[in-house]
Design a protein around this motif. Structure first.
Motif, PDB file in Angstrom:
ATOM      1  N   TRP A 226       0.810  -1.219   0.000  1.00  0.00           N
ATOM      2  CA  TRP A 226       0.000   0.000   0.000  1.00  0.00           C
ATOM      3  C   TRP A 226       0.834   1.255   0.000  1.00  0.00           C
ATOM      4  O   TRP A 226       0.379   2.308  -0.419  1.00  0.00           O
ATOM      5  CB  TRP A 226      -0.955  -0.013   1.196  1.00  0.00           C
ATOM      6  N   THR A 227       2.114   1.180   0.450  1.00  0.00           N
ATOM      7  CA  THR A 227       2.886   2.413   0.555  1.00  0.00           C
ATOM      8  C   THR A 227       3.119   3.061  -0.808  1.00  0.00           C
ATOM      9  O   THR A 227       3.317   4.256  -0.889  1.00  0.00           O
ATOM     10  CB  THR A 227       4.252   2.161   1.202  1.00  0.00           C
ATOM     11  N   ARG A 228       3.056   2.250  -1.859  1.00  0.00           N
ATOM     12  CA  ARG A 228       3.327   2.884  -3.160  1.00  0.00           C
ATOM     13  C   ARG A 228       2.242   3.896  -3.525  1.00  0.00           C
ATOM     14  O   ARG A 228       2.457   4.785  -4.345  1.00  0.00           O
ATOM     15  CB  ARG A 228       3.482   1.836  -4.254  1.00  0.00           C
ATOM     16  N   TYR A 229       1.063   3.764  -2.914  1.00  0.00           N
ATOM     17  CA  TYR A 229       0.020   4.757  -3.202  1.00  0.00           C
ATOM     18  C   TYR A 229       0.317   6.090  -2.558  1.00  0.00           C
ATOM     19  O   TYR A 229      -0.295   7.088  -2.868  1.00  0.00           O
ATOM     20  CB  TYR A 229      -1.349   4.248  -2.735  1.00  0.00           C
ATOM     21  N   PHE A 230       1.270   6.123  -1.610  1.00  0.00           N
ATOM     22  CA  PHE A 230       1.591   7.373  -0.936  1.00  0.00           C
ATOM     23  C   PHE A 230       2.974   7.863  -1.308  1.00  0.00           C
ATOM     24  O   PHE A 230       3.651   8.509  -0.526  1.00  0.00           O
ATOM     25  CB  PHE A 230       1.479   7.198   0.585  1.00  0.00           C
ATOM     26  N   SER A 231       3.399   7.510  -2.484  1.00  0.00           N
ATOM     27  CA  SER A 231       4.710   7.996  -2.902  1.00  0.00           C
ATOM     28  C   SER A 231       4.728   8.093  -4.417  1.00  0.00           C
ATOM     29  O   SER A 231       3.753   7.780  -5.083  1.00  0.00           O
ATOM     30  CB  SER A 231       5.799   7.022  -2.426  1.00  0.00           C
ATOM     31  N   LEU A 232       5.852   8.546  -4.923  1.00  0.00           N
ATOM     32  CA  LEU A 232       6.026   8.653  -6.365  1.00  0.00           C
ATOM     33  C   LEU A 232       6.067   7.236  -6.929  1.00  0.00           C
ATOM     34  O   LEU A 232       6.968   6.474  -6.618  1.00  0.00           O
ATOM     35  CB  LEU A 232       7.358   9.354  -6.627  1.00  0.00           C
ATOM     36  N   CYS A 233       5.088   6.890  -7.738  1.00  0.00           N
ATOM     37  CA  CYS A 233       5.090   5.554  -8.323  1.00  0.00           C
ATOM     38  C   CYS A 233       4.878   5.708  -9.824  1.00  0.00           C
ATOM     39  O   CYS A 233       4.047   6.486 -10.264  1.00  0.00           O
ATOM     40  CB  CYS A 233       3.975   4.705  -7.711  1.00  0.00           C
ATOM     41  N   THR A 234       5.638   4.974 -10.600  1.00  0.00           N
ATOM     42  CA  THR A 234       5.550   5.166 -12.041  1.00  0.00           C
ATOM     43  C   THR A 234       4.724   4.094 -12.722  1.00  0.00           C
ATOM     44  O   THR A 234       4.702   4.015 -13.939  1.00  0.00           O
ATOM     45  CB  THR A 234       6.959   5.170 -12.668  1.00  0.00           C
ATOM     46  N   ASP A 235       4.046   3.276 -11.936  1.00  0.00           N
ATOM     47  CA  ASP A 235       3.132   2.310 -12.542  1.00  0.00           C
ATOM     48  C   ASP A 235       1.843   3.046 -12.911  1.00  0.00           C
ATOM     49  O   ASP A 235       1.169   3.600 -12.054  1.00  0.00           O
ATOM     50  CB  ASP A 235       2.852   1.191 -11.534  1.00  0.00           C
ATOM     51  N   HIS A 236       1.487   3.031 -14.192  1.00  0.00           N
ATOM     52  CA  HIS A 236       0.338   3.831 -14.610  1.00  0.00           C
ATOM     53  C   HIS A 236      -0.936   3.380 -13.916  1.00  0.00           C
ATOM     54  O   HIS A 236      -1.869   4.161 -13.745  1.00  0.00           O
ATOM     55  CB  HIS A 236       0.174   3.777 -16.135  1.00  0.00           C
ATOM     56  N   LYS A 237      -0.976   2.141 -13.475  1.00  0.00           N
ATOM     57  CA  LYS A 237      -2.184   1.657 -12.807  1.00  0.00           C
ATOM     58  C   LYS A 237      -2.270   2.209 -11.386  1.00  0.00           C
ATOM     59  O   LYS A 237      -3.352   2.549 -10.915  1.00  0.00           O
ATOM     60  CB  LYS A 237      -2.194   0.126 -12.804  1.00  0.00           C
ATOM     61  N   VAL A 238      -1.126   2.331 -10.749  1.00  0.00           N
ATOM     62  CA  VAL A 238      -1.129   2.938  -9.416  1.00  0.00           C
ATOM     63  C   VAL A 238      -1.521   4.413  -9.538  1.00  0.00           C
ATOM     64  O   VAL A 238      -2.338   4.914  -8.767  1.00  0.00           O
ATOM     65  CB  VAL A 238       0.250   2.779  -8.751  1.00  0.00           C
ATOM     66  N   VAL A 239      -0.952   5.102 -10.515  1.00  0.00           N
ATOM     67  CA  VAL A 239      -1.282   6.513 -10.662  1.00  0.00           C
ATOM     68  C   VAL A 239      -2.779   6.672 -10.918  1.00  0.00           C
ATOM     69  O   VAL A 239      -3.424   7.568 -10.366  1.00  0.00           O
ATOM     70  CB  VAL A 239      -0.466   7.156 -11.799  1.00  0.00           C
ATOM     71  N   GLY A 240      -3.336   5.796 -11.732  1.00  0.00           N
ATOM     72  CA  GLY A 240      -4.778   5.889 -11.990  1.00  0.00           C
ATOM     73  C   GLY A 240      -5.568   5.786 -10.702  1.00  0.00           C
ATOM     74  O   GLY A 240      -6.502   6.566 -10.468  1.00  0.00           O
TER      75      GLY A 240
END
Ligand code: HEM
Ligand SMILES: [Cu+2]
Lengths: 295, 630
Positions: free
Chosen positions: B100-114
């Motif tokens: 879950w931490t990737r949702y609170f940081s810079l993530c370059t997965d386009h699905k997370v960004v969505g």
């Protein structure tokens, strides 16, 4: 993957001529609805018959409504008919006929919408050029009613309008008083931010921009009281920037004017020179009035 | 689905240190104070902000700029450029993070960004919605009652600005970022870090706008007209910075979309096989890239007027208030089509699935989308029909405005003909799409009155125009936004949404939306201007009706929120890979979609609309095969 529907499970194509039914229902509905709507709703349209421009707007709105009624009818018939006839049985996932195109329908549709649009634009332009329809036209108006006009300058400031009558010696008033059956030429300007002068019953709206002259025309009819509101957000008390105005008989207008002139005489020397003395017709200063407004 | 060996998890406290939202907030506050005191040092003595009479415009602007820079540094946006400058090879390491931490940081997965976009925009949409409730509370009585006049204007302005700023990315942010790469058979967006940047910029912007309440708010509504904005409190700078940041975010988002669609389509995906949703995204992105820079420049000029005493928009100093209006609407009109076009695209994308027929008139539909985005450049002065600007051009703008209804009509025709003789399933997303026809028809036809100069003289600036744009934006965009949520969120999260609650949400929203906004056409015709705390007392019944409906509409939104939280956090019923029996490629992948989307890049042989034309072509490796062979 969920069950993949195959072409074989499709029911046999039904032979009902759905298109024909929809078109007939649409024409029938439009023929009945359009005149009804035009007659019944048309009368209710704003801003009413308080001025020549107002009457014209009512006509304009009625024509627009008559044009869009058949469009509404088409969609109503289509959806009522279509959603009733073409829904799948609950739970069934069955492919429909793979219709991908029909250029006749496309052409009909484009021609239809094109004709409506050109008619609307043509009609709107025609109506606009009659007498400006009461809208602000900027310093060089293109739709100017003929004949002589009473000039009034409308000066917006936070948060009230002041009216200046160059033909009455630069007299200024905080209420707009106009003689009946007269062509009026309004010059709208502002001293601070953008306001918009909106005399609802007269069908007039013109923005007041600082440093510029926005001309609008209105031809008054019989005596009445009308409402003036500011129609452009102009800051804290924008919501209180309203007032009444009056259209009065010519005799009443004359007596009002002479009375105002007497009141005005005391401060006139402090104002701009009046045009009679070679001053500019429109002031850059204004008569400040202590305004005790609500709030 | 993780072929990439996950690093052993580190303890929580250790994970909180590093480049993430927490650090970003700390550095953001730090940067804010650096800007604040720095500007004071440059500009003068006043160190504390006490009252309107003793503030320093420059320091507010600089504080927020410092804050944004700190925020982005804290998220780690500088790490990659610095690493590259120091000679490290290019990488997309941010994509590999897990949990879950990737949702609170810079993530370059386009699905997370969505998904970040979906929740982030949702949060600010909620704040905007609360503002709407406050507006309607105030308007329960014809006189000024609950809020002070200035606060009321701030609430109206914040509602409008928040909605416009956030919802411009409402579809492109969550759904295009998530879906476009999948739909075109790619594993990522063209510029994944820029993609993440657009999201975090938007979050910074939303925070700035919300904090306007600490600086006196702003009196101008969402249009920010000068010279009124020159008089505003420092809260006005929050508006300017918000919209400028939104502009930057929009420009980058649009550029990224265009680059992705132009260069990253999988083999076989020709222009006539592109899903219509992607066409909608493309035409919107073009508008964003061309329109938003005008906004940024205009707001920059206004910022200079306020901080450096330039006079771009001050008549007394040789500027003009018309200039601001003109520039604002050069941006502003394409902007409203930025809001409308994604809605068209979603309707056209979903109708084939739920009527089980191919999209009818594909080329006409594409032509309609492109036609709207082209024509939207030629209509902006219809917002200024009574302003006195270019009076003689009004017939032209009347014509051009009405011409837009022709390409818009293409969307109607293609949608209706797709339904024609189909096997329609009334699922929740489909209901929202069908409601679009109803709402957008009313929105469009009320636009006929506004585009006609004589009629506009009365309706301009009244509640009529307010009702008109709510029908197009809320009825057009927000309804399709919900359609997209019900349609794609199971795919995005892997969990189903409750259908019964979805239907309750739909029907209450549809009914109360109409009973809120339809009466406002009448209020406008009767002479109620926008943005006022007072109205004529004979309109009280109408306004009370509207307010009560609006509150019920608010409750309908809570039903949705409840559904979302309940289904995704508590029930957690796994979604099927293809719950709608769609032929679209994203539904041929497992739910949720694995990190690298595809094992093999798909090869397209048709568009996704071949219902009734045989089985789905096998585009992709069988679902569930290990991903990550990049
Ligand atoms: C819960 C639903 C909503 C309600 C009840 C609502 C209500 C209102 C009201 C009462 C006003 C204006 C008041 C005035 O001018 O005096 C307003 C303004 C506005 N609304 Fe909404 N609204 C809703 C949703 C939305 C959405 C979804 C959007 C756009 C995405 C939106 C965009 C705007 C804009 C741009 C303004 C103009 C603000 C201004 O004048 O500067 N609204 N809304
Ligand atoms: Cu005003």
């Amino acid at each position: 993957m969920a069950a993949e529907p195959s072409a074989a499970s499709r029911p046999p194509a039904d032979s009902t001529n759905h298109g024909f039914r929809v078109v007939v229902a649409w024409i029938a509905l439009s023929v009945v609805a359009t005149p009804l709507v035009a007659i019944l709703v048309g009368r209710l349209f704003p801003p009413g018959n308080g001025s020549a421009q107002g009457t014209e707007q009512v006509l304009d709105n009625t024509v627009l409504l008559s044009v869009i009624t058949p469009v509404v009818c088409l969609l109503a018939v289509f959806f009522v008919y279509g959603l009733r006839s073409f829904h799948a049985a609950p739970g069934a996932v069955v492919d429909g006929p793979p219709l991908r195109n029909d250029s006749r329908i496309q052409i009909l549709w484009i021609v239809g919408t094109g004709v409506i649009v050109l008619f609307l634009a043509g009609f709107g332009t025609f109506e606009l050029l009659q007498n400006g329809a009461g809208g602000g036209q900027g310093p060089n108006p293109i739709a100017v009613p003929g004949g002589s006009k009473l000039q009034v300058q409308v000066i917006g400031q936070q948060w009230q309008f002041t009216y200046r009558y160059p033909s009455l010696g630069g007299l200024e008033s905080n209420q707009l008083v106009l003689p009946e059956n007269t062509d009026v030429e309004l010059h709208v300007t502002s001293l601070d931010v953008i306001h918009s002068f909106w005399a609802y019953e007269l069908g007039v709206k013109a923005d007041a921009n600082p440093g510029s002259d926005n001309v609008a025309f209105v031809e008054t009819k019989g005596p009445e009281t009308f409402h003036v509101r500011c129609a452009e957000l102009c800051g804290l008390w924008h919501g209180y920037m309203y007032n009444n105005g009056r259209v009065v008989s010519s005799a009443q207008f004359q007596s009002w004017a002479s009375q105002q002139k007497k009141l005005y005489a005391a401060i006139a020397p402090f104002m701009n020179k009046s045009p009679a003395d070679g001053g500019a017709p429109y002031s850059k200063t204004y008569l400040p009035l202590p305004s005790e407004r609500a709030g | 689905m993780t072929a990439v060996a996950a690093p052993p998890p580190r303890p929580l406290w250790r994970r909180l240190l590093g480049f993430n939202l927490l650090t970003a907030l700390v550095l953001g506050v730090g940067g804010w104070y650096v800007g604040w005191f720095g500007a004071h040092a440059v500009k003068g003595l006043s160190i504390a902000y006490f009252a309107d009479t003793d503030y320093n415009e420059l320091s507010v602007v600089m504080a927020y700029i410092g804050g944004v820079v700190g925020f982005l540094v804290g998220l780690g946006f500088l790490n990659y450029p610095i690493a590259r400058m120091r000679g490290y090879p290019p990488s997309l390491r941010e994509k590999e993070t897990h949990g879950w931490t990737r949702y609170f940081s810079l993530c370059t997965d386009h699905k997370v960004v969505g998904i970040q976009y979906l929740w982030g925009i949702g949060l600010f949409f909620f704040i905007g919605g609360l503002n709407a409730m406050l507006i309607r509370t105030e308007l329960l009585r014809p006189n000024h009652q609950v809020f002070p006049a200035g606060t009321y204007l701030t609430i109206v302005g914040m509602h409008g600005t928040m909605m416009m700023g956030m919802m411009t990315s409402g579809i492109l942010g969550p759904f295009a970022n998530y879906l476009v790469p999948i739909m075109i058979g790619a594993r990522r967006m063209a510029f994944p870090r820029i993609e993440a940047l657009t999201f975090w910029l938007l979050m910074a912007a939303g925070t700035i706008l919300t904090s306007t309440i600490f600086f006196g708010g702003f009196p101008t509504g969402w249009t920010g007209y000068a010279p009124l904005s020159n008089e505003g409190n420092p809260g006005m700078d929050n508006y300017l910075l918000f919209f400028a940041l939104v502009g930057i975010s929009m420009t980058l988002l649009g550029l990224n979309m265009i680059a992705t669609v132009l260069t990253m389509r999988a083999p076989g995906l020709t222009w006539t096989r592109l899903p219509i949703f992607v066409w909608g995204v493309l035409s919107t992105a073009v508008l964003m890239v061309l329109a938003a820079p005008v906004l940024i420049a205009t707001l920059g000029m206004e910022m200079l007027d306020r901080t450096a005493q330039t006079t771009f928009f001050v008549a007394a100093g040789g500027g003009s208030s018309y200039l601001y209006q003109n520039l604002f609407w050069v941006f502003g009109h394409p902007e409203v089509y930025i809001l409308a076009l994604p809605g068209f695209a979603i309707v056209l994308e979903l109708l084939p699935v739920f009527s089980r027929k191919p999209l009818w008139g594909y080329r006409l539909a594409v032509g309609g989308l492109l036609g709207v985005s082209l024509l939207s450049w030629f209509v902006w002065q219809h917002h200024l029909f009574v302003s006195g600007i270019n009076g003689d051009l009004r017939p032209f703008y009347m014509l051009s405005t009405e011409l837009i209804s022709i390409p818009t009509g293409f969307t109607f025709l293609c949608g209706m003909m797709t339904l024609w003789r189909g096997n329609i399933r009334f699922t929740v997303p489909m209901l929202f799409c069908l409601a679009w026809f109803f709402n957008f028809l009313i929105g469009g036809l009320s636009g006929v009155f506004l585009s006609d100069v004589p009629s506009d003289v009365t309706t301009h600036g009244s509640f009529f125009s307010m009702a008109h744009f709510h029908y197009t934006i809320m009825g057009g965009l927000v309804f399709t936004f919900f359609a997209a949520i019900y349609y794609w969120v199971p795919k995005m999260t892997g969990w189903e949404l409750n259908e019964r609650l979805g239907k309750v949400h739909f029907w209450t929203m549809f009914i109360f939306f109409n009973s809120t906004f339809f009466p406002l056409f009448i209020a406008g015709f009767e002479g109620q201007p926008r943005r006022v705390v007072t109205y004529s007392s004979h309109l009280q019944f109408l306004n009370d009706w509207v307010s009560v409906s609006a509150f019920l509409l608010g409750i309908s939104m809570l039903v949705f929120l409840f559904n979302l939280v309940w289904s995704l956090a508590f029930v957690k019923k796994p979604a099927e890979a293809n719950p709608w029996s769609s032929r679209s490629i994203e539904f041929q992948l497992p739910s949720p979609v694995p990190v690298h989307n595809f094992d093999r890049i798909p090869v397209f042989s048709s568009d996704p609309y071949g219902y009734g034309e045989g089985p789905v072509p096998t585009w992709v490796a069988p679902a569930g095969a290990p991903a990550g062979s990049e």
